[in-house]
Write an enzyme that holds these catalytic residues in place. Structure first.
Site, mmCIF file in Angstrom:
data_model
loop_
_atom_site.group_PDB
_atom_site.id
_atom_site.type_symbol
_atom_site.label_atom_id
_atom_site.label_comp_id
_atom_site.label_asym_id
_atom_site.label_seq_id
_atom_site.Cartn_x
_atom_site.Cartn_y
_atom_site.Cartn_z
ATOM 1 N N ASN A 1 70.276 63.687 10.355
ATOM 2 C CA ASN A 1 71.206 64.481 9.550
ATOM 3 C C ASN A 1 70.847 64.411 8.063
ATOM 4 O O ASN A 1 71.114 65.330 7.318
ATOM 5 C CB ASN A 1 72.643 63.986 9.735
ATOM 6 C CG ASN A 1 73.165 64.301 11.132
ATOM 7 O OD1 ASN A 1 72.791 65.310 11.735
ATOM 8 N ND2 ASN A 1 74.006 63.443 11.653
ATOM 9 N N ALA B 1 69.712 74.831 17.351
ATOM 10 C CA ALA B 1 68.961 74.618 16.102
ATOM 11 C C ALA B 1 69.399 75.547 14.982
ATOM 12 O O ALA B 1 68.666 75.773 14.029
ATOM 13 C CB ALA B 1 67.460 74.810 16.363
ATOM 14 N N LYS C 1 29.904 67.685 2.404
ATOM 15 C CA LYS C 1 30.652 68.836 2.914
ATOM 16 C C LYS C 1 29.700 69.763 3.632
ATOM 17 O O LYS C 1 28.590 70.006 3.140
ATOM 18 C CB LYS C 1 31.304 69.551 1.719
ATOM 19 C CG LYS C 1 32.171 70.714 2.094
ATOM 20 C CD LYS C 1 31.970 71.937 1.184
ATOM 21 C CE LYS C 1 30.695 72.659 1.438
ATOM 22 N NZ LYS C 1 30.635 74.048 1.012
ATOM 23 N N ASP D 1 68.117 68.039 16.564
ATOM 24 C CA ASP D 1 67.796 66.993 15.585
ATOM 25 C C ASP D 1 67.674 65.615 16.224
ATOM 26 O O ASP D 1 67.993 64.608 15.616
ATOM 27 C CB ASP D 1 68.833 66.996 14.451
ATOM 28 C CG ASP D 1 70.268 66.853 14.959
ATOM 29 O OD1 ASP D 1 70.457 66.744 16.185
ATOM 30 O OD2 ASP D 1 71.185 66.844 14.119
ATOM 31 N N ASN E 1 16.139 59.177 2.407
ATOM 32 C CA ASN E 1 16.894 58.324 1.496
ATOM 33 C C ASN E 1 17.350 59.173 0.315
ATOM 34 O O ASN E 1 16.533 59.799 -0.350
ATOM 35 C CB ASN E 1 16.002 57.180 1.022
ATOM 36 C CG ASN E 1 16.819 56.123 0.315
ATOM 37 O OD1 ASN E 1 17.505 56.420 -0.663
ATOM 38 N ND2 ASN E 1 16.769 54.902 0.802
ATOM 39 N N ALA F 1 20.638 57.344 -5.837
ATOM 40 C CA ALA F 1 21.914 57.336 -6.568
ATOM 41 C C ALA F 1 22.027 58.578 -7.441
ATOM 42 O O ALA F 1 21.064 58.974 -8.102
ATOM 43 C CB ALA F 1 21.989 56.087 -7.430
ATOM 44 N N ARG G 1 73.041 68.495 4.926
ATOM 45 C CA ARG G 1 72.934 67.105 4.482
ATOM 46 C C ARG G 1 71.494 66.706 4.133
ATOM 47 O O ARG G 1 71.250 65.652 3.581
ATOM 48 C CB ARG G 1 73.500 66.163 5.559
ATOM 49 C CG ARG G 1 75.023 66.222 5.643
ATOM 50 C CD ARG G 1 75.556 65.576 6.910
ATOM 51 N NE ARG G 1 75.463 66.443 8.076
ATOM 52 C CZ ARG G 1 75.895 66.114 9.293
ATOM 53 N NH1 ARG G 1 76.438 64.939 9.510
ATOM 54 N NH2 ARG G 1 75.778 66.966 10.306
ATOM 55 N N LYS H 1 66.327 72.349 8.384
ATOM 56 C CA LYS H 1 66.239 70.932 8.782
ATOM 57 C C LYS H 1 65.206 70.700 9.870
ATOM 58 O O LYS H 1 64.393 69.771 9.773
ATOM 59 C CB LYS H 1 67.612 70.449 9.263
ATOM 60 C CG LYS H 1 67.581 69.046 9.837
ATOM 61 C CD LYS H 1 68.940 68.418 9.999
ATOM 62 C CE LYS H 1 69.592 68.779 11.302
ATOM 63 N NZ LYS H 1 70.869 68.062 11.476
HETATM 64 C C1 UD1 Z 1 76.988 66.606 17.069
HETATM 65 C C2 UD1 Z 1 78.118 66.321 18.062
HETATM 66 C C3 UD1 Z 1 78.417 64.822 18.043
HETATM 67 C C4 UD1 Z 1 77.164 64.064 18.415
HETATM 68 C C5 UD1 Z 1 76.012 64.425 17.488
HETATM 69 C C6 UD1 Z 1 74.784 63.720 17.961
HETATM 70 C C7 UD1 Z 1 79.473 68.328 18.114
HETATM 71 C C8 UD1 Z 1 80.742 68.960 17.661
HETATM 72 N N1 UD1 Z 1 79.283 67.074 17.698
HETATM 73 O O1 UD1 Z 1 77.426 66.252 15.786
HETATM 74 O O2 UD1 Z 1 79.433 64.505 18.961
HETATM 75 O O3 UD1 Z 1 77.396 62.669 18.357
HETATM 76 O O4 UD1 Z 1 75.825 65.854 17.464
HETATM 77 O O5 UD1 Z 1 73.606 64.433 17.957
HETATM 78 O O6 UD1 Z 1 78.714 68.928 18.842
HETATM 79 N N2 UD1 Z 1 74.155 73.808 15.436
HETATM 80 C C9 UD1 Z 1 74.040 75.164 15.692
HETATM 81 N N3 UD1 Z 1 75.017 76.011 15.260
HETATM 82 C C10 UD1 Z 1 76.137 75.589 14.621
HETATM 83 C C11 UD1 Z 1 76.257 74.193 14.356
HETATM 84 C C12 UD1 Z 1 75.252 73.325 14.790
HETATM 85 O O7 UD1 Z 1 73.050 75.599 16.292
HETATM 86 O O8 UD1 Z 1 76.968 76.424 14.279
HETATM 87 C C13 UD1 Z 1 73.081 72.885 15.880
HETATM 88 C C14 UD1 Z 1 72.441 72.136 14.739
HETATM 89 O O9 UD1 Z 1 71.288 72.826 14.269
HETATM 90 C C15 UD1 Z 1 72.077 70.791 15.369
HETATM 91 C C16 UD1 Z 1 73.043 70.652 16.519
HETATM 92 O O10 UD1 Z 1 73.638 71.914 16.725
HETATM 93 O O11 UD1 Z 1 70.756 70.741 15.854
HETATM 94 C C17 UD1 Z 1 74.123 69.621 16.213
HETATM 95 O O12 UD1 Z 1 74.777 70.004 15.014
HETATM 96 P P1 UD1 Z 1 75.103 68.937 13.890
HETATM 97 O O13 UD1 Z 1 75.795 69.643 12.795
HETATM 98 O O14 UD1 Z 1 73.931 68.126 13.574
HETATM 99 O O15 UD1 Z 1 76.195 68.070 14.674
HETATM 100 P P2 UD1 Z 1 76.604 66.580 14.424
HETATM 101 O O16 UD1 Z 1 77.577 66.528 13.319
HETATM 102 O O17 UD1 Z 1 75.397 65.716 14.342
HETATM 103 CA CA CA Z 2 73.257 66.024 14.131
#
Ligand code: UD1
Ligand code: CA
Length: 450
Positions: free
Chosen positions: A226, A9, A349, A102, A375, A378, A15, A22
Site C-alpha cells: 500500500n 488492479a 562495446k 498488490d 595484447n 595501456a 498511498r 501502483k
Molecule cells: C483490501 C481488503 C482488506 C484486505 C486487504 C489485503 C476490501 C474492502 N478490503 O483492503 O480486507 O485485508 O485488501 O490485501 O476489499 N481496487 C479496484 N477498484 C477499487 C478499489 C480497489 O480495482 O475501486 C483494487 C486495488 O487496485 C487493489 C485491490 O483492489 O489491488 C485492493 O484494494 P486496496 O485499496 O489496496 O484495499 P485494502 O485497503 O488493501
Molecule cells: Ca491493498
C-alpha cells in the site's frame, strides 16, 4: 471444475504518492501486477482477467499478452471492481479466483491450496488468511465462539477489540461462480461510500453458507503493497526468498542481504557472490565464478570459472576463465573469448575479443575484432566514431598494440603486427610489421609466423 481468475488492479494507490500506477512499481525489477498475473496463470492454468481503471493504458501495455482486461470506470471499491467482470464471466466457470493486485509475493502454491479448499467446501466462499502481529492495514477475520468465520472487518471501521484480532484477510478468495455473480450486485454500500468485496462473507454467513479458510504460513507471502515502505519490505522478502533458493542450489554469498539477484537469473553451483553484487535480467552465470564486490551484471552470459571484480557488465558474453576488473565496463555486444583479461578502466562495446586477449589498463575498444592472444597496451583507443558513423577496427591474432595507440577506424592491424607507443594508426598495418609515429608509418617488417 472450470475456474477463471480475476485480479483487482483499478485502485488509485494514493498511498504510494506517485504518478505511476501502483501496480507498475517494480519488485525485483518486474512490475507488481506481473507477479500476480504470473501466480494466477500458474494456479489456474488460464489467462487471468485484470480489472483496470480507464486511465490504465500503461498497465494494458505492460501486460498486453498475459491478461484480459476489464474496465472499472468509477472506483467504487473492491466489490464494485469485481462486479465489472460479471457480464463477461457469468456462466464461464464453476469457480472464480479473485486476487488483489498488490500481493506480489503470494505463491501459486498458496492459490492452489485456496482453490482446492473451495472445491471441497459446500459453501460459497473460501478466503486466504494469515496470522500475524503486523497488520499493514489488512482487514481482520472475525470468528464466533466456536471458531466459525462470521465476517471481515476493515481496519478503518474496527473497534479496539477487533483491531486486536491477529487473523488477517490476505486479499485472495475463491468463490462458487453462480453464487458470486448472484450476490455481488446486492452488496451494501459501506460507511465509506464503497462496495466492499469483503462484505460477501457476512452475506454468505447470514444465509447459512459456509465460509472456509485456507491459511498461509510464510508471512513474507502476505506483504501487501500500500505504501513505499511496504514495497521496500517486499524487496527484502523477495531477496531472501531468491537468495535462499540459490544457496540451496550451491551458490555461496558472503552477505545475502547485500546480494541482489533478479527473478530470471540463472547461476551455476560453486559460484561465489561478494557483497553489493547486482545480477539482473536474463543473465546466466556458469559454475565456479566469483562476482563482486560492487558489481552489476545485466542481461549477460558468463561462462565457467570467471572472475568479475568491481565492474559493470551489460549485454555481454564471457566465455570460460575470463577475468574482468576492477573498474571495467563491458557493454552491449562485448564478446570475450576464453581466458581474456580486462584490467582496470577497460571499456568494450560491440567487439569480439579472441581467446587469451589481454587488455590490462585504460582502454576503449568499440566495433572491433581482436584475434587470439593479442595484447592491447595501456591507453589504447579505437577511434570508432567520426561524428556521423561508426567504423570497424580489426586487430590480428598475436598483435601487440603499444601503449596509447589511437586506432582511427576503419583500420586493420595485421597478424603479429606491432604499433609503437603513442602511434596514431590511420592506415592498415600489414601482417608482421611495425608502425610508429603520428600519423603512424611502417618502419620495418618483423618475423612472419607462416
Ligand atoms: C483490501 C481488503 C482488506 C484486505 C486487504 C489485503 C476490501 C474492502 N478490503 O483492503 O480486507 O485485508 O485488501 O490485501 O476489499 N481496487 C479496484 N477498484 C477499487 C478499489 C480497489 O480495482 O475501486 C483494487 C486495488 O487496485 C487493489 C485491490 O483492489 O489491488 C485492493 O484494494 P486496496 O485499496 O489496496 O484495499 P485494502 O485497503 O488493501
Ligand atoms: Ca491493498
Amino acid at each position: 471444475m472450470k475456474i477463471e481468475a480475476v485480479i483487482l488492479a483499478a485502485g488509485l494507490g494514493t498511498r504510494m504518492e506517485s504518478e505511476l500506477p501502483k501496480v507498475l512499481h517494480l519488485l525485483g525489477g518486474r512490475p507488481l501486477i506481473a507477479w500476480t498475473v504470473a501466480a494466477c496463470q500458474e494456479a489456474t492454468g488460464r489467462k487471468p482477467y485484470v480489472v483496470v481503471g480507464p486511465d490504465a493504458e500503461e498497465i494494458r501495455h505492460a501486460l498486453s499478452v498475459e491478461a484480459h482486461f476489464i474496465e472499472q470506470v468509477e472506483r467504487l471499491g473492491t466489490g464494485h471492481a469485481l462486479l465489472q467482470a460479471a457480464d463477461q464471466l457469468r456462466d464461464k466457470s464453476n469457480l472464480v479466483l479473485v486476487v488483489n493486485a498488490d500481493l506480489p509475493l503470494l505463491r501459486p502454491e498458496s492459490l492452489r491450496c485456496l482453490i482446492e479448499q473451495q472445491e471441497s467446501n459446500p459453501g460459497p466462499i473460501t478466503l486466504l488468511s494469515a496470522t500475524s502481529d503486523q497488520s499493514r492495514g489488512f482487514g481482520r477475520v472475525e470468528r464466533d465462539r466456536n471458531g466459525v468465520v462470521v465476517g471481515i472487518v476493515e481496519q478503518a471501521h474496527a473497534t479496539p477489540e477487533q483491531l486486536a484480532l491477529r487473523e488477517l484477510n490476505v486479499g485472495a478468495y475463491c468463490y462458487q461462480a453462480d453464487w458470486l455473480w448472484d450476490h455481488l450486485p446486492k452488496l451494501p454500500l459501506s460507511p465509506k461510500g464503497e462496495y466492499y468485496l469483503t462484505d460477501l462473507v457476512e452475506m454468505a454467513v447470514t444465509e447459512g453458507g459456509q465460509v472456509s479458510v485456507s491459511s498461509v504460513e510464510d508471512l513474507d507471502e502476505i506483504i501487501g503493497i500500500n505504501t513505499r515502505e511496504h514495497l521496500a519490505e517486499a524487496e527484502v522478502a523477495l531477496r531472501r526468498r531468491i537468495n535462499r533458493s540459490w544457496m540451496l542450489a550451491g551458490v555461496s554469498m558472503l552477505d545475502p542481504e547485500s546480494t541482489y539477484i533478479g527473478p530470471e537469473v540463472q547461476l551455476g553451483p560453486d559460484t561465489i557472490l561478494l557483497p553489493n553484487t547486482h545480477i539482473e535480467g536474463r543473465t546466466i552465470v556458469g559454475v565456479d565464478c566469483r562476482l563482486g564486490p560492487n558489481t552489476i551484471v545485466r542481461e549477460s552470459t558468463i561462462g565457467n570459472h570467471c572472475l568479475v571484480e568491481v565492474s559493470v557488465v551489460e549485454g555481454a558474453t564471457l566465455e570460460d576463465e575470463v577475468k574482468v576488473g576492477p573498474f571495467a565496463h563491458l557493454r552491449q555486444g562485448a564478446y570475450l573469448g576464453r581466458g581474456v583479461h580486462i584490467g582496470n578502466f577497460g571499456e568494450v562495446k560491440d567487439s569480439k575479443l579472441g581467446p587469451g586477449v589481454k587488455m590490462g589498463h585504460f582502454s576503449y575498444i568499440g566495433d572491433a575484432t581482436i584475434g587470439e592472444g593479442a595484447n592491447i597496451g595501456a591507453g589504447t583507443i579505437t577511434c570508432n566514431f567520426d561524428g556521423e558513423r561508426k567504423h570497424k577496427t580489426e586487430i590480428g591474432p598475436g598483435a601487440f598494440i603499444g601503449s596509447d595507440t589511437m586506432l582511427v577506424a576503419p583500420v586493420r592491424v595485421g597478424r603479429d603486427a606491432r604499433t609503437g607507443a603513442g602511434a596514431v594508426v590511420n592506415r592498415d598495418v600489414p601482417d608482421g610489421s611495425v608502425a610508429v609515429g603520428v600519423p603512424a608509418r611502417v618502419i620495418r617488417k618483423v618475423k612472419q609466423n607462416d
